[in-house]
Design a protein around this motif. Structure first.
Motif, PDB file in Angstrom:
ATOM      1  N   PHE A 313       0.835  -1.195   0.000  1.00 56.73           N
ATOM      2  CA  PHE A 313       0.000   0.000   0.000  1.00 56.73           C
ATOM      3  C   PHE A 313       0.876   1.253   0.000  1.00 56.73           C
ATOM      4  O   PHE A 313       1.891   1.289   0.700  1.00 56.73           O
ATOM      5  N   PRO A 314       0.472   2.285  -0.722  1.00 61.43           N
ATOM      6  CA  PRO A 314       1.171   3.566  -0.591  1.00 61.43           C
ATOM      7  C   PRO A 314       0.848   4.199   0.760  1.00 61.43           C
ATOM      8  O   PRO A 314      -0.190   3.916   1.362  1.00 61.43           O
ATOM      9  N   GLU A 315       1.737   5.038   1.224  1.00 63.11           N
ATOM     10  CA  GLU A 315       1.490   5.804   2.449  1.00 63.11           C
ATOM     11  C   GLU A 315       0.674   7.031   2.060  1.00 63.11           C
ATOM     12  O   GLU A 315       1.084   7.804   1.194  1.00 63.11           O
ATOM     13  N   ILE A 316      -0.480   7.218   2.675  1.00 61.58           N
ATOM     14  CA  ILE A 316      -1.384   8.271   2.231  1.00 61.58           C
ATOM     15  C   ILE A 316      -1.831   9.162   3.380  1.00 61.58           C
ATOM     16  O   ILE A 316      -1.792   8.778   4.547  1.00 61.58           O
ATOM     17  N   GLU A 317      -2.265  10.352   3.006  1.00 63.83           N
ATOM     18  CA  GLU A 317      -2.943  11.279   3.916  1.00 63.83           C
ATOM     19  C   GLU A 317      -4.273  11.632   3.263  1.00 63.83           C
ATOM     20  O   GLU A 317      -4.292  12.245   2.191  1.00 63.83           O
ATOM     21  N   VAL A 318      -5.365  11.200   3.854  1.00 63.26           N
ATOM     22  CA  VAL A 318      -6.694  11.454   3.292  1.00 63.26           C
ATOM     23  C   VAL A 318      -7.137  12.865   3.701  1.00 63.26           C
ATOM     24  O   VAL A 318      -7.060  13.231   4.881  1.00 63.26           O
ATOM     25  N   VAL A 319      -7.589  13.644   2.708  1.00 63.45           N
ATOM     26  CA  VAL A 319      -7.971  15.038   2.957  1.00 63.45           C
ATOM     27  C   VAL A 319      -9.356  15.314   2.381  1.00 63.45           C
ATOM     28  O   VAL A 319      -9.863  14.575   1.530  1.00 63.45           O
ATOM     29  N   SER A 320      -9.937  16.395   2.823  1.00 63.00           N
ATOM     30  CA  SER A 320     -11.226  16.828   2.286  1.00 63.00           C
ATOM     31  C   SER A 320     -11.001  17.656   1.034  1.00 63.00           C
ATOM     32  O   SER A 320      -9.902  18.185   0.789  1.00 63.00           O
ATOM     33  N   ALA A 321     -12.052  17.809   0.237  1.00 65.86           N
ATOM     34  CA  ALA A 321     -11.951  18.575  -0.995  1.00 65.86           C
ATOM     35  C   ALA A 321     -11.561  20.029  -0.723  1.00 65.86           C
ATOM     36  O   ALA A 321     -10.823  20.642  -1.509  1.00 65.86           O
ATOM     37  N   SER A 322     -12.020  20.564   0.369  1.00 72.34           N
ATOM     38  CA  SER A 322     -11.720  21.963   0.673  1.00 72.34           C
ATOM     39  C   SER A 322     -10.248  22.193   0.973  1.00 72.34           C
ATOM     40  O   SER A 322      -9.794  23.346   1.050  1.00 72.34           O
ATOM     41  N   PHE A 340      -1.336  12.462  -1.123  1.00 69.35           N
ATOM     42  CA  PHE A 340      -2.646  12.943  -0.693  1.00 69.35           C
ATOM     43  C   PHE A 340      -3.732  12.193  -1.458  1.00 69.35           C
ATOM     44  O   PHE A 340      -3.613  11.954  -2.668  1.00 69.35           O
ATOM     45  N   VAL A 341      -4.818  11.875  -0.756  1.00 66.66           N
ATOM     46  CA  VAL A 341      -5.988  11.253  -1.371  1.00 66.66           C
ATOM     47  C   VAL A 341      -7.221  12.014  -0.908  1.00 66.66           C
ATOM     48  O   VAL A 341      -7.417  12.232   0.296  1.00 66.66           O
ATOM     49  N   ILE A 342      -8.062  12.423  -1.861  1.00 67.47           N
ATOM     50  CA  ILE A 342      -9.276  13.167  -1.544  1.00 67.47           C
ATOM     51  C   ILE A 342     -10.411  12.197  -1.215  1.00 67.47           C
ATOM     52  O   ILE A 342     -10.693  11.272  -1.980  1.00 67.47           O
ATOM     53  N   ASP A 343     -11.044  12.431  -0.085  1.00 66.54           N
ATOM     54  CA  ASP A 343     -12.266  11.711   0.273  1.00 66.54           C
ATOM     55  C   ASP A 343     -13.412  12.383  -0.484  1.00 66.54           C
ATOM     56  O   ASP A 343     -13.814  13.499  -0.175  1.00 66.54           O
ATOM     57  N   VAL A 344     -13.923  11.713  -1.496  1.00 69.49           N
ATOM     58  CA  VAL A 344     -14.916  12.325  -2.378  1.00 69.49           C
ATOM     59  C   VAL A 344     -16.241  12.586  -1.667  1.00 69.49           C
ATOM     60  O   VAL A 344     -17.023  13.442  -2.098  1.00 69.49           O
ATOM     61  N   SER A 345     -16.490  11.910  -0.563  1.00 62.84           N
ATOM     62  CA  SER A 345     -17.714  12.208   0.195  1.00 62.84           C
ATOM     63  C   SER A 345     -17.716  13.657   0.686  1.00 62.84           C
ATOM     64  O   SER A 345     -18.779  14.226   0.926  1.00 62.84           O
ATOM     65  N   THR A 346     -16.540  14.258   0.815  1.00 60.27           N
ATOM     66  CA  THR A 346     -16.470  15.662   1.241  1.00 60.27           C
ATOM     67  C   THR A 346     -16.833  16.617   0.111  1.00 60.27           C
ATOM     68  O   THR A 346     -17.147  17.780   0.360  1.00 60.27           O
ATOM     69  N   ILE A 347     -16.771  16.143  -1.123  1.00 58.16           N
ATOM     70  CA  ILE A 347     -17.275  16.942  -2.249  1.00 58.16           C
ATOM     71  C   ILE A 347     -18.793  16.981  -2.172  1.00 58.16           C
ATOM     72  O   ILE A 347     -19.411  18.019  -2.327  1.00 58.16           O
ATOM     73  N   ILE A 348     -19.388  15.836  -1.896  1.00 62.10           N
ATOM     74  CA  ILE A 348     -20.841  15.753  -1.787  1.00 62.10           C
ATOM     75  C   ILE A 348     -21.339  16.620  -0.627  1.00 62.10           C
ATOM     76  O   ILE A 348     -22.368  17.287  -0.734  1.00 62.10           O
ATOM     77  N   GLY A 349     -20.602  16.624   0.467  1.00 64.68           N
ATOM     78  CA  GLY A 349     -21.054  17.337   1.651  1.00 64.68           C
ATOM     79  C   GLY A 349     -20.744  18.814   1.654  1.00 64.68           C
ATOM     80  O   GLY A 349     -21.178  19.534   2.553  1.00 64.68           O
ATOM     81  N   PHE A 350     -20.007  19.287   0.657  1.00 64.31           N
ATOM     82  CA  PHE A 350     -19.642  20.703   0.653  1.00 64.31           C
ATOM     83  C   PHE A 350     -20.826  21.582   0.241  1.00 64.31           C
ATOM     84  O   PHE A 350     -21.620  21.203  -0.615  1.00 64.31           O
ATOM     85  N   VAL A 351     -20.931  22.727   0.856  1.00 64.16           N
ATOM     86  CA  VAL A 351     -22.024  23.660   0.513  1.00 64.16           C
ATOM     87  C   VAL A 351     -21.616  24.467  -0.702  1.00 64.16           C
ATOM     88  O   VAL A 351     -20.634  25.210  -0.691  1.00 64.16           O
ATOM     89  N   TYR A 352     -22.410  24.375  -1.769  1.00 64.21           N
ATOM     90  CA  TYR A 352     -22.081  25.052  -3.021  1.00 64.21           C
ATOM     91  C   TYR A 352     -22.812  26.378  -3.111  1.00 64.21           C
ATOM     92  O   TYR A 352     -23.925  26.513  -2.620  1.00 64.21           O
TER      93      TYR A 352
END
Length: 352
Positions: A313-322, A340-352
């Protein structure tokens, strides 16, 4: 199925990525629709967003390390079904007819279609990448992610993983081979893990001793701090393969002198400055300098299956879209360990 709007984070200028909405094309009979769960951040994304490689038409959604779940399939799709765990890497189409495509080396096709910032032959639009909720891709360019490979850790393998696996596979790294890896960053640390799992003896080259402990944890057999004036003493004709994963200007002649007869220095990093070598570094031992891209679809699947089997596995840091803009700055400053890896659920939860 009709075209679909999806939430995304798009580059609106070379300096800014922000919340947006894009429209994905309607899936055809050969397509797989994917709900994206994770999207890796690759330095290539940054080069693209900042127009450092070629002209960009904004807004543009980047991201070519995509891991998710199949949400729908076209009527002619046979490789996947709804609910499957899948990935998409750096390409989403090719001509399918040239020698490279027929050989399973689609990445070298002259008409290879990138996952973003390329012309989609199916509808003529510009391809948009993985910093989004949803994507539609031809089944021929979708990968199966094994059950024992976590989706967040699988994402970076679809670029970083295959970028180092492909040359190690091509140049036959394995038992009895000595592999050097220059750099222990996003590419290098995965290269060390894969080379070791293939059975090779692995040495890491890095500027200082600061990453020595990590290198040994990842499986390295030896570590060389190249800032030491005597770093290359005793290394003449030692290595079969050296992967150069860094994008900085470095003294390649020193590394070439440490290759055995018929050894290969494989350039993986893409520095903006020309490479500088002395021809006599190549001639006496029939040494080669080679370039490499990602792998073809079959080789990428082989890599995913191998990493799942060996639990690499690669060593990762999961971050939010913001956090994307800040993450970019940290990547450029080499302040991430290691992807870095983006948790895409944070895209869904972001206020547009």
């Amino acid at each position: 199925m009709m075209s679909k709007e999806t939430k995304a984070w798009a580059a609106t200028s070379p300096q800014k990525i922000e919340a947006s909405t894009i429209t994905r094309r309607a899936p055809d009979d050969q397509d797989v629709a994917i709900n994206i769960k994770f999207a890796g951040i690759c330095h290539s994304d940054i080069h693209t967003v900042r127009s450092e490689w070629k002209e960009v038409e904004y807004p543009l959604v980047v991201g070519h390390e995509i891991a998710g779940i199949v949400s729908a399939v076209g009527k002619n799709v046979t490789k996947f079904k709804v609910g499957d765990r899948v990935g998409v890497g750096c390409m989403v189409n090719s001509c399918r007819e040239c020698d490279n495509c027929k050989d399973g080396e689609e990445q070298y096709c002259a008409d290879m279609v990138g996952t973003y910032n390329a012309k989609d032959p199916k509808d003529g639009t510009i391809t948009q990448g993985g910093y989004s909720q949803y994507v539609v891709v031809d089944q021929a360019f979708v990968l199966n992610i094994p059950e024992n490979l976590p989706l967040d850790k699988a994402a970076p393998l679809l670029c970083a993983g295959i970028t180092v696996f492909s040359p190690l596979n091509h140049w036959k790294a394995g038992p009895g081979k000595r592999v050097g890896v220059i750099g222990l960053g996003g590419l290098g640390h995965v290269g060390v893990k894969i080379a070791k799992a293939l059975g090779a003896e692995v040495t890491v080259f890095s500027q200082t001793d600061s990453k020595k402990e990590l290198a040994m944890q990842f499986g390295a057999d030896a570590y060389i701090a190249t800032g030491d004036p005597k770093a290359f003493d005793g290394l003449d004709r030692k290595f079969d393969i050296i992967l150069n994963t860094v994008s900085a200007k470095i003294p390649l002649d020193k590394y070439l002198s440490s290759l055995r007869r018929d050894g290969s220095l494989v350039q993986v990093g893409a520095p903006s400055d020309p490479l500088q070598i002395t021809p006599f570094s190549l001639l006496p031992q029939r040494i080669g300098i080679h370039g490499t891209l990602i792998g073809g679809i079959a080789e990428t699947q082989k890599m995913l299956d191998f990493c799942a089997k060996k639990q690499i596995f690669p060593e990762i840091e999961v971050v939010s879209a913001s956090y994307i803009n800040e993450a970019y700055d940290r990547v450029v400053k080499s302040q991430v360990k290691f992807r870095f890896v983006i948790d895409v659920s944070t895209i869904i939860g972001f206020v547009y």
